[in-house]
Design an enzyme around this catalytic site. Sequence first.
Site, short mmCIF file in Angstrom:
data_model
loop_
_atom_site.label_atom_id
_atom_site.label_comp_id
_atom_site.label_asym_id
_atom_site.label_seq_id
_atom_site.Cartn_x
_atom_site.Cartn_y
_atom_site.Cartn_z
N HIS A 62 0.82 -1.21 0.00
CA HIS A 62 0.00 0.00 0.00
C HIS A 62 0.85 1.26 0.00
CE1 HIS A 62 -3.22 -2.90 0.86
NE2 HIS A 62 -3.93 -2.02 0.19
N HIS A 88 5.12 -14.08 6.96
CA HIS A 88 5.64 -12.99 7.79
C HIS A 88 4.61 -12.54 8.81
CE1 HIS A 88 7.22 -9.16 9.12
NE2 HIS A 88 8.40 -9.63 8.75
N GLU A 93 4.66 -12.48 12.75
CA GLU A 93 4.21 -11.23 13.38
C GLU A 93 2.70 -11.00 13.31
OE1 GLU A 93 6.65 -7.96 11.96
OE2 GLU A 93 8.46 -9.13 12.34
N HIS A 149 14.26 -14.26 9.10
CA HIS A 149 13.16 -14.95 9.78
C HIS A 149 13.27 -16.47 9.61
CE1 HIS A 149 11.04 -11.47 11.14
NE2 HIS A 149 10.87 -10.98 9.92
#
Length: 288
Positions: free
Chosen positions: A116, A174, A204, A236
């Site tokens: 976005h 993620h 997350e 990660h």
Amino acid sequence: MKNNIILAIILLLTIISNVDAKEHNIPTKKGILLVAFGSSIPKAQETFLQIDKKVKDTFPSIEVRWAYTSSIIREKLAKEGKKLDSVELALAKMMDDKFTHIVIQSLHTICGEEFHDLVQTINAFKSMPGSFNKILLGPPLLYNDEDMTNVSEAILKIIPKDRKKDDAVILMGHGTPHPSNTAYAALMYHLQKEDSNIYVATVEGTPTIYDVKDILIEKKITKSYLMPFMAVAGDHALNDMAGDNNESWKMILGKSNISCVPILKGTAEYEELLKIWINHLKDVFKKL
Ligand code: CO
């Protein structure tokens, strides 16, 4: 009255000739800007090179450039002497280098915050004087329902062949506080229609690894394959998924007697999944 009509015609001709100048006086120069979150892990860099090659093979006559959205990663790489641009800087340079038509392809996984932000940046550039004639955005991996189907089909193909039906497969997404986080649960729904032992958890967001762990315990599952659901196997994957620290998924599940097989391969490393990003780029490029 007559004078007014003449004036109106002159005004109209001036407008038309200005539009004409913008459209035709500058030679058309098309370009592609690939935008990833970025990674400082060397193996992830190899994946980016792989993506770069695939895009250049698909568009042999088009210049391909890169930008990383993560400022932390860019700073880290800059200290190692690797200069990576932000989206804003990359676009400004492309404007300066007289590109007229560009596609920005998001290498993100879902339409989260980063995506976005890209939309907003593009809109800002669109309203800039002397900007590109056309600037289009290629969507991330999971954009619409068709992507959900294609991505889940691709995932079913890349699951390690030695995995047995009773072994779980957990994809590490993620995750984000952004509303688009729902894409992970949606993907899990699509996957479980085909194979009830495939799960999607996130670092997350939700679902968490604890949510999935509870289900595995209830189903008496004792072995699980862990696979990153991120373009590259970066920090990660190495630490939060497969690391030896107490909080890694491997350790969390291990403590509940679920043995883990971590697969350190990002989604963009698989032809089946990379193809979906490339198809998005191809579709948008046709509209350029
Ligand atoms: Co992160």
